[in-house]
Scaffold this motif. Structure first.
Motif, PDB file in Angstrom:
ATOM      1  N   LYS B  43      62.784 107.099  -3.388  1.00 34.70           N
ATOM      2  CA  LYS B  43      63.491 107.239  -4.672  1.00 34.70           C
ATOM      3  C   LYS B  43      62.656 106.683  -5.834  1.00 34.70           C
ATOM      4  O   LYS B  43      62.450 107.351  -6.844  1.00 34.70           O
ATOM      5  CB  LYS B  43      64.848 106.511  -4.607  1.00 34.70           C
ATOM      6  CG  LYS B  43      65.721 106.942  -3.438  1.00 34.70           C
ATOM      7  CD  LYS B  43      67.038 106.213  -3.396  1.00 34.70           C
ATOM      8  CE  LYS B  43      66.913 104.704  -3.154  1.00 34.70           C
ATOM      9  NZ  LYS B  43      66.444 104.347  -1.800  1.00 34.70           N
ATOM     10  N   THR B  44      62.171 105.450  -5.667  1.00 33.07           N
ATOM     11  CA  THR B  44      61.369 104.842  -6.733  1.00 33.07           C
ATOM     12  C   THR B  44      60.086 105.636  -6.953  1.00 33.07           C
ATOM     13  O   THR B  44      59.625 105.810  -8.080  1.00 33.07           O
ATOM     14  CB  THR B  44      61.036 103.384  -6.363  1.00 33.07           C
ATOM     15  OG1 THR B  44      62.267 102.657  -6.244  1.00 33.07           O
ATOM     16  CG2 THR B  44      60.171 102.735  -7.428  1.00 33.07           C
ATOM     17  N   THR B  45      59.538 106.157  -5.863  1.00 39.59           N
ATOM     18  CA  THR B  45      58.312 106.944  -5.986  1.00 39.59           C
ATOM     19  C   THR B  45      58.571 108.209  -6.808  1.00 39.59           C
ATOM     20  O   THR B  45      57.730 108.627  -7.610  1.00 39.59           O
ATOM     21  CB  THR B  45      57.768 107.288  -4.584  1.00 39.59           C
ATOM     22  OG1 THR B  45      57.622 106.081  -3.846  1.00 39.59           O
ATOM     23  CG2 THR B  45      56.448 107.990  -4.671  1.00 39.59           C
ATOM     24  N   PHE B  85      63.305  99.416 -14.199  1.00 36.76           N
ATOM     25  CA  PHE B  85      62.546  99.191 -12.971  1.00 36.76           C
ATOM     26  C   PHE B  85      63.411  98.520 -11.908  1.00 36.76           C
ATOM     27  O   PHE B  85      64.297  97.728 -12.227  1.00 36.76           O
ATOM     28  CB  PHE B  85      61.320  98.315 -13.255  1.00 36.76           C
ATOM     29  CG  PHE B  85      60.313  98.973 -14.153  1.00 36.76           C
ATOM     30  CD1 PHE B  85      59.267  99.709 -13.615  1.00 36.76           C
ATOM     31  CD2 PHE B  85      60.428  98.882 -15.530  1.00 36.76           C
ATOM     32  CE1 PHE B  85      58.345 100.328 -14.444  1.00 36.76           C
ATOM     33  CE2 PHE B  85      59.509  99.495 -16.358  1.00 36.76           C
ATOM     34  CZ  PHE B  85      58.463 100.231 -15.813  1.00 36.76           C
ATOM     35  N   GLN B  86      63.103  98.861 -10.661  1.00 38.62           N
ATOM     36  CA  GLN B  86      63.874  98.263  -9.565  1.00 38.62           C
ATOM     37  C   GLN B  86      63.736  96.739  -9.565  1.00 38.62           C
ATOM     38  O   GLN B  86      64.723  96.026  -9.452  1.00 38.62           O
ATOM     39  CB  GLN B  86      63.404  98.842  -8.233  1.00 38.62           C
ATOM     40  CG  GLN B  86      64.226  98.354  -7.063  1.00 38.62           C
ATOM     41  CD  GLN B  86      63.866  99.078  -5.772  1.00 38.62           C
ATOM     42  OE1 GLN B  86      63.113 100.050  -5.776  1.00 38.62           O
ATOM     43  NE2 GLN B  86      64.413  98.603  -4.672  1.00 38.62           N
ATOM     44  N   ASN B  87      62.482  96.268  -9.706  1.00 37.16           N
ATOM     45  CA  ASN B  87      62.291  94.832  -9.905  1.00 37.16           C
ATOM     46  C   ASN B  87      62.124  94.677 -11.402  1.00 37.16           C
ATOM     47  O   ASN B  87      61.091  95.037 -11.929  1.00 37.16           O
ATOM     48  CB  ASN B  87      61.029  94.302  -9.236  1.00 37.16           C
ATOM     49  CG  ASN B  87      60.632  95.130  -8.049  1.00 37.16           C
ATOM     50  OD1 ASN B  87      61.443  95.330  -7.146  1.00 37.16           O
ATOM     51  ND2 ASN B  87      59.420  95.668  -8.064  1.00 37.16           N
ATOM     52  N   LEU B 176      67.537 105.171 -14.159  1.00 34.62           N
ATOM     53  CA  LEU B 176      67.935 103.807 -13.804  1.00 34.62           C
ATOM     54  C   LEU B 176      67.651 103.577 -12.329  1.00 34.62           C
ATOM     55  O   LEU B 176      68.195 104.273 -11.469  1.00 34.62           O
ATOM     56  CB  LEU B 176      69.433 103.601 -14.085  1.00 34.62           C
ATOM     57  CG  LEU B 176      69.882 103.790 -15.536  1.00 34.62           C
ATOM     58  CD1 LEU B 176      71.407 103.687 -15.652  1.00 34.62           C
ATOM     59  CD2 LEU B 176      69.213 102.771 -16.440  1.00 34.62           C
ATOM     60  N   ASP B 177      66.789 102.606 -12.041  1.00 41.19           N
ATOM     61  CA  ASP B 177      66.405 102.352 -10.648  1.00 41.19           C
ATOM     62  C   ASP B 177      67.177 101.159 -10.093  1.00 41.19           C
ATOM     63  O   ASP B 177      66.853 100.013 -10.375  1.00 41.19           O
ATOM     64  CB  ASP B 177      64.894 102.110 -10.556  1.00 41.19           C
ATOM     65  CG  ASP B 177      64.374 102.276  -9.133  1.00 41.19           C
ATOM     66  OD1 ASP B 177      65.211 102.339  -8.206  1.00 41.19           O
ATOM     67  OD2 ASP B 177      63.138 102.342  -8.955  1.00 41.19           O
ATOM     68  N   GLU B 178      68.192 101.455  -9.319  1.00 36.56           N
ATOM     69  CA  GLU B 178      69.053 100.443  -8.699  1.00 36.56           C
ATOM     70  C   GLU B 178      69.525  99.383  -9.687  1.00 36.56           C
ATOM     71  O   GLU B 178      69.303  98.183  -9.479  1.00 36.56           O
ATOM     72  CB  GLU B 178      68.340  99.782  -7.509  1.00 36.56           C
ATOM     73  CG  GLU B 178      67.899 100.812  -6.478  1.00 36.56           C
ATOM     74  CD  GLU B 178      67.782 100.266  -5.060  1.00 36.56           C
ATOM     75  OE1 GLU B 178      68.397  99.219  -4.773  1.00 36.56           O
ATOM     76  OE2 GLU B 178      67.095 100.908  -4.254  1.00 36.56           O
ATOM     77  N   PRO B 179      70.189  99.823 -10.745  1.00 36.32           N
ATOM     78  CA  PRO B 179      70.638  98.855 -11.756  1.00 36.32           C
ATOM     79  C   PRO B 179      71.690  97.891 -11.204  1.00 36.32           C
ATOM     80  O   PRO B 179      71.883  96.818 -11.770  1.00 36.32           O
ATOM     81  CB  PRO B 179      71.247  99.742 -12.856  1.00 36.32           C
ATOM     82  CG  PRO B 179      71.647 101.001 -12.156  1.00 36.32           C
ATOM     83  CD  PRO B 179      70.623 101.198 -11.074  1.00 36.32           C
TER      84      PRO B 179
HETATM   85 MG   LIG Z   1      63.210 101.815  -4.715  1.00 40.84          MG
END
Ligand SMILES: [Mg+2]
Ligand SMILES: Nc1ncnc2c1ncn2[C@@H]1O[C@H](COP(=O)(O)OP(=O)(O)O)[C@@H](O)[C@H]1O
Lengths: 312, 258
Positions: B43-45, B85-87, B176-179
């Motif tokens: 997903k993030t990729t 960003f996820q992190n 939105l990455d895992e907000p």
């Molecule tokens: Mg991810």
């Protein structure tokens, strides 16, 4: 009505002019140190833009200084006699023009070094800029037209308190004004997190190049002032040690702090003459100070909350 | 009507690993779409390819009918895609206010030189941006901490600040990455409400990555499901919930994803 920052700049320039006008009967040793201090403030504040605010690591500031020093000295020593101008014309037209050209050439050098190497980070950028500084030195040592290893002599002593403190005030103003704007916050954002900065639409390469160009521009002007203060130039005066000296001012003053870095530049330059008696031990002392500082006070020696406040 | 974002058979390989394989997906204007899948699904990729952090090894990405191939991340942001960003990646040493202000960058009329001349136009624009920044901070109740360094905020506020900062670029598509990562169930409900509010208020499309299925089911109109870099399903929340392949993919996950 001018903004307060520009009034302050103007006032500093006028003050520099007035003090300079009355410097005729000041102690020459004191004058020398004072002008050295002004030049150091220019060097440290401009490097602070690159290493402090923008978070890059340049070890080549002395190289840019050399470009400006040799350029402006060549201009005044060759053109000066030819034009046969009055002392006034030399002092107020040719000399500042030579400083400007020196600064511009140095900025060009900054672009030439910066543009291809700004994809490099941290240590790698440090090594490239270090290499640039050494190349400049070796080139100067081998080009006879600029005196080669013997150096350049009989540079006219145009540098006075007005030019040094005026340039110092201008440099500080430019760096301060750049940082204190929405545009300028981008430099700090690049230093904080490049990936996030790009994601927010900031052209990080452009920011770094601007920092390099402006930083080396002022380093070049500082070089011109230095040349016309000392009266002679020697390539070894712009070696690695000189770059390190400027880096130490920035670190000691607290990377990315305006006032701290100025104070560090003033203090370190003022104690330099007494320290010169130590010879090579001076660099060891610097190294020790640096190590202790990193351990005990990484935020810089001359930083307290009053100076870290970031508002426009 | 052409899709706002069109992913066409995108693939990326890292050495021997194919992290994303021939994924095709769309996001329509104003749509709220979920992208879900177990950890490591890619997903993030996918986000990193859309935003230009990675160039796909194969396939095409089009945004508003224009290929994004070869563009740098800031150029893609210029086109109208913003992300979190996820992190969390805030500007930690900048104040909360400056984090948002700097993201208005794309809409600045002044450049470096105007910071030096500081004329009336410069000040007027800075004042305008100050108001806009405060306006955004107020919507999300962060104006009271505007002068604090971003790194000093509690975790949940940092997540929200990152969303605000992305909004300041005035995107048409927000990624939105895992907000909701690291939030408790009550905070997650609140965040989903907030995400719907953002979509309506700012009239943008949102692509929401989440590995917790339950979170996205409530808010998304359409959901894409990834597993091992491949798309295994697409549909409405009801269709996804009933899809055997999705159930299989998530079977071992349910206990950890809660
Ligand atoms: Mg991810
Ligand atoms: N830069 C990279 N280099 C090598 N492998 C990567 C890189 N980025 C992601 N991956 C791999 O791609 C796969 C998908 O990762 P990611 O997109 O982060 O998953 P998700 O966000 O769905 O949890 C993982 O196996 C991860 O290790």
């Amino acid at each position: 009505m001018l903004p307060r920052s520009q009034i302050l700049l103007l006032a500093s320039l006028i003050l520099a002019g007035v003090v300079s006008a009355f410097s005729g009967n000041m102690d020459t040793y004191f004058l020398d140190v004072a002008m050295g201090v002004g030049i150091s403030v220019v060097l440290a504040s401009s490097l602070n833009l690159i290493n402090g605010f923008t978070g890059q690591f340049s070890l080549g500031h002395a190289g840019f200084m050399a470009v400006g020093a040799y350029t402006s000295a060549m201009i005044t020593t060759t053109l000066g006699p030819k034009f046969g101008w009055s002392q006034l014309g030399l002092q107020w037209v040719l000399f500042p023009a030579s400083l400007l050209v020196g600064g511009l050439l140095s900025a060009l050098a900054g672009l030439a070094v910066g543009a291809p190497s700004l994809r490099l980070k941290g240590d790698y950028l440090a090594i490239v800029t270090l290499g640039f500084g050494e190349i400049i030195k070796v080139v100067l040592q081998n080009v006879e037209a600029v005196g080669g290893a013997r150096g350049l002599v009989a540079v006219p002593g145009h540098t006075n308190l007005f030019w040094t403190f005026g340039t110092a005030a201008l440099t500080v103003y430019v760096v301060w004004a750049l940082m204190n704007s929405t545009y300028g916050r981008g430099f700090l954002a690049v230093a904080d997190d490049e990936v996030a900065a790009e994601a927010m639409g900031l052209n990080t390469t452009r920011y770094k190049i601007i920092a390099f160009a402006v930083g080396s521009f002022f380093a070049g002007i500082a070089g011109g002032l230095y040349a016309h203060l000392k009266g002679y130039l020697n390539p070894t005066g712009f070696d690695f040690n000189k770059s390190i000296e400027i880096v130490i001012m920035v670190i000691l003053g607290g990377m990315g702090k305006h006032v701290g870095v100025i104070v560090a530049a003033v203090v370190l330059t003022a104690v330099q003459e007494p320290l010169r008696q130590l010879g090579d031990w001076r660099m060891i002392l610097y190294a020790l100070i640096l190590i202790l500082l990193m351990i005990l006070r990484p935020q810089g020696l001359f930083v307290w909350p009053l100076w870290t406040k970031k508002t426009t | 009507m052409a899709a706002l974002l069109q992913l066409d058979q995108i693939t990326i390989r890292f050495g021997g690993l194919t992290a994303v394989s021939e994924v095709t997906a769309t996001v329509q204007t104003g749509e709220l779409v979920g992208l879900i899948g177990p950890n490591g699904a890619g997903k993030t990729t996918v986000f990193n390819m859309i935003t230009g952090v990675y160039q796909p090894s194969g396939g095409r990405i089009q945004f508003r009918g224009r290929s994004t191939a070869g563009l740098r991340p800031f150029e893609i942001t210029e086109l109208g895609i913003a992300r979190t960003f996820q992190n969390i990646r805030l500007f930690p040493s900048l104040s909360v206010f400056d984090n948002v202000r700097v993201a208005f960058h794309l809409h600045l009329k002044h450049a470096a030189i105007h910071s030096l001349s500081r004329g009336p136009k410069f000040h007027a624009e800075e004042e305008e941006l100050r108001e806009a920044t405060l306006g955004l901070l107020k919507i999300f109740n962060l104006e009271r901490v505007q002068n604090e360094p971003a790194k000093s905020l509690p975790y949940g506020d940092q997540r929200r600040l990152e969303i605000i900062r992305a909004l300041a670029t005035r995107p048409q598509l927000l990624l939105l990455d895992e907000p909701a990562a690291g939030m408790n169930p009550a905070e997650k409900v609140e965040l989903m409400r907030l995400i719907q509010f953002i979509r309506d208020q700012f009239q943008l499309a949102i692509l929401l990555v989440e590995h917790d299925m339950k979170v996205v089911m409530g808010v998304c109109q359409r959901i894409h499901v990834l597993e091992y870099g491949r798309k295994i399903a697409e549909g409405t929340p009801q269709q996804i919930r009933a899809n055997p392949a999705v159930i299989a993919a998530y079977l071992g996950q349910e206990s950890t994803a809660a």
